[in-house]
Design a protein around this motif. Structure first.
Motif, PDB file in Angstrom:
ATOM      1  N   LEU A  21       0.812  -1.220  -0.045  1.00  0.00           N
ATOM      2  CA  LEU A  21       0.072   0.048  -0.110  1.00  0.00           C
ATOM      3  C   LEU A  21       0.862   1.123   0.005  1.00  0.00           C
ATOM      4  O   LEU A  21       0.574   2.344  -0.471  1.00  0.00           O
ATOM      5  CB  LEU A  21      -1.047  -0.127   1.182  1.00  0.00           C
ATOM      6  N   SER A  22       2.065   1.123   0.405  1.00  0.00           N
ATOM      7  CA  SER A  22       2.883   2.477   0.745  1.00  0.00           C
ATOM      8  C   SER A  22       3.472   2.942  -0.656  1.00  0.00           C
ATOM      9  O   SER A  22       3.802   4.094  -0.402  1.00  0.00           O
ATOM     10  CB  SER A  22       4.180   2.135   1.535  1.00  0.00           C
ATOM     11  N   VAL A  23       3.168   2.142  -1.745  1.00  0.00           N
ATOM     12  CA  VAL A  23       3.975   2.623  -2.777  1.00  0.00           C
ATOM     13  C   VAL A  23       2.736   3.334  -3.702  1.00  0.00           C
ATOM     14  O   VAL A  23       2.939   3.742  -5.010  1.00  0.00           O
ATOM     15  CB  VAL A  23       4.441   1.587  -3.966  1.00  0.00           C
ATOM     16  N   LYS A  24       1.589   3.459  -3.094  1.00  0.00           N
ATOM     17  CA  LYS A  24       0.472   4.237  -3.865  1.00  0.00           C
ATOM     18  C   LYS A  24       0.659   5.433  -4.525  1.00  0.00           C
ATOM     19  O   LYS A  24       0.466   5.847  -5.741  1.00  0.00           O
ATOM     20  CB  LYS A  24      -0.720   4.601  -2.938  1.00  0.00           C
ATOM     21  N   ASP A  25       1.494   6.315  -3.872  1.00  0.00           N
ATOM     22  CA  ASP A  25       1.979   7.683  -4.448  1.00  0.00           C
ATOM     23  C   ASP A  25       3.184   7.624  -5.184  1.00  0.00           C
ATOM     24  O   ASP A  25       3.673   8.984  -5.160  1.00  0.00           O
ATOM     25  CB  ASP A  25       1.640   8.744  -3.353  1.00  0.00           C
ATOM     26  N   GLN A  26       3.808   6.604  -5.336  1.00  0.00           N
ATOM     27  CA  GLN A  26       5.108   6.508  -5.875  1.00  0.00           C
ATOM     28  C   GLN A  26       5.238   6.427  -7.489  1.00  0.00           C
ATOM     29  O   GLN A  26       4.340   5.877  -7.779  1.00  0.00           O
ATOM     30  CB  GLN A  26       6.012   5.701  -5.099  1.00  0.00           C
ATOM     31  N   GLN A  27       6.355   6.501  -7.889  1.00  0.00           N
ATOM     32  CA  GLN A  27       6.314   6.288  -9.396  1.00  0.00           C
ATOM     33  C   GLN A  27       6.550   4.864  -9.647  1.00  0.00           C
ATOM     34  O   GLN A  27       6.016   4.277 -10.654  1.00  0.00           O
ATOM     35  CB  GLN A  27       7.699   6.957  -9.948  1.00  0.00           C
ATOM     36  N   HIS A  28       7.351   3.774  -8.601  1.00  0.00           N
ATOM     37  CA  HIS A  28       7.386   2.775  -8.984  1.00  0.00           C
ATOM     38  C   HIS A  28       6.291   2.000  -8.301  1.00  0.00           C
ATOM     39  O   HIS A  28       6.249   1.036  -7.539  1.00  0.00           O
ATOM     40  CB  HIS A  28       8.686   2.165  -8.383  1.00  0.00           C
ATOM     41  N   GLN A  29       5.170   2.252  -8.909  1.00  0.00           N
ATOM     42  CA  GLN A  29       3.939   1.616  -8.134  1.00  0.00           C
ATOM     43  C   GLN A  29       3.308   0.395  -9.147  1.00  0.00           C
ATOM     44  O   GLN A  29       2.090   0.042  -9.083  1.00  0.00           O
ATOM     45  CB  GLN A  29       2.654   2.447  -7.946  1.00  0.00           C
ATOM     46  N   ASP A  30       4.260  -0.258  -9.754  1.00  0.00           N
ATOM     47  CA  ASP A  30       3.828  -1.270 -10.689  1.00  0.00           C
ATOM     48  C   ASP A  30       3.903  -2.669  -9.700  1.00  0.00           C
ATOM     49  O   ASP A  30       4.385  -2.786  -8.564  1.00  0.00           O
ATOM     50  CB  ASP A  30       4.973  -1.515 -11.848  1.00  0.00           C
ATOM     51  N   TRP A  31       3.829  -3.890 -10.419  1.00  0.00           N
ATOM     52  CA  TRP A  31       3.975  -5.123  -9.636  1.00  0.00           C
ATOM     53  C   TRP A  31       5.203  -5.111  -9.006  1.00  0.00           C
ATOM     54  O   TRP A  31       5.149  -5.642  -7.994  1.00  0.00           O
ATOM     55  CB  TRP A  31       3.361  -6.126 -10.545  1.00  0.00           C
ATOM     56  N   PHE A  32       6.216  -4.866  -9.721  1.00  0.00           N
ATOM     57  CA  PHE A  32       7.548  -5.274  -9.167  1.00  0.00           C
ATOM     58  C   PHE A  32       7.643  -4.246  -8.188  1.00  0.00           C
ATOM     59  O   PHE A  32       8.336  -4.627  -6.847  1.00  0.00           O
ATOM     60  CB  PHE A  32       8.660  -5.038 -10.266  1.00  0.00           C
ATOM     61  N   GLY A  33       7.500  -3.044  -8.248  1.00  0.00           N
ATOM     62  CA  GLY A  33       7.800  -2.198  -7.191  1.00  0.00           C
ATOM     63  C   GLY A  33       7.222  -2.410  -5.823  1.00  0.00           C
ATOM     64  O   GLY A  33       7.532  -2.308  -4.785  1.00  0.00           O
ATOM     65  N   ALA A  34       5.775  -2.590  -6.069  1.00  0.00           N
ATOM     66  CA  ALA A  34       4.906  -2.989  -4.861  1.00  0.00           C
ATOM     67  C   ALA A  34       5.288  -4.352  -4.295  1.00  0.00           C
ATOM     68  O   ALA A  34       5.383  -4.273  -2.972  1.00  0.00           O
ATOM     69  CB  ALA A  34       3.450  -2.858  -5.337  1.00  0.00           C
ATOM     70  N   SER A  35       5.780  -5.377  -4.902  1.00  0.00           N
ATOM     71  CA  SER A  35       6.082  -6.551  -4.380  1.00  0.00           C
ATOM     72  C   SER A  35       7.518  -6.537  -3.821  1.00  0.00           C
ATOM     73  O   SER A  35       7.594  -7.116  -2.694  1.00  0.00           O
ATOM     74  CB  SER A  35       6.347  -7.754  -5.628  1.00  0.00           C
TER      75      SER A  35
END
Length: 203
Positions: A21-35
């Protein structure tokens, strides 16, 4: 399967949701970034604890269920994203639940490895907070332990509570759950009434 192990898996799941959830407002909010953020948030504290205590193999390497719990947390966040993000303080709730369980898991594991109770409490705090620190750093945010919120202090109080209950011979599961609830209660009250740790430097 012990209550401690079940709660450790639940805590891992909760931290994975918190990280995803913390990557919601980040540029890296794709599957890899979130995972990747969910993974580091979930295993960061336990990995540091095990390295400092010389406990090998690391817990997430020796137990594949940990990785499955993280994957479940990421998928749950993806499927129920709109519902989770719409809940008030969702990230706070999952993070609080995670640190409560991880604090006691870390404290108990340190005790089993033969360290003094004081060191066990510190290891419990490390287990709980370092995943969140890594999560915040990954998102270019000020780590939560440097904000006004009562965070690590709540973990320390819970670890001490567990050590006291263990010392007086309380039943293990009772001590585990009671100490976890202490952390959750302190965190909720601290946010509700805006408690903060006194400043080190006075103006």
């Amino acid at each position: 399967m012990s209550i401690q192990y079940i709660l450790e898996i639940i805590g891992t799941f909760a931290f994975a949701i918190s990280g995803a959830l913390s990557v919601k407002d980040q540029q890296h909010q794709d599957w890899f970034g979130a995972s990747f953020t969910a993974f580091l948030c979930s295993i960061g504290g336990g990995t540091m604890r095990d390295v400092l205590l010389g406990s090998y193999p690391l817990v997430w390497i020796s137990d594949i269920t940990i990785l499955y719990a993280i994957l479940a947390g990421v998928i749950t966040t993806f499927v129920f994203y709109k519902y989770l993000i719409g809940l008030r303080r969702t990230l706070f709730l999952f993070d609080t639940f995670g640190i409560a369980l991880f604090t006691i898991v870390g404290t108990e594991k340190a005790l089993h490895l033969g360290v003094r109770p004081e060191i066990a409490a510190i290891m419990g705090v490390f287990t709980a907070i370092m995943g969140g620190v890594v999560r915040d750093m990954m998102n270019n945010e000020i780590p939560i332990i440097y904000r006004k919120e009562v965070y690590a202090t709540a973990c320390l109080a819970g670890a001490i509570c567990y050590l006291v209950l263990d010392k007086i011979g309380a039943e293990r599961n009772t001590a585990f759950i009671a100490a976890s609830l202490v952390i959750i209660l302190i965190r909720i009250l601290a946010v509700r009434y805006q408690w903060s740790v006194p400043k080190f430097f006075r103006s």
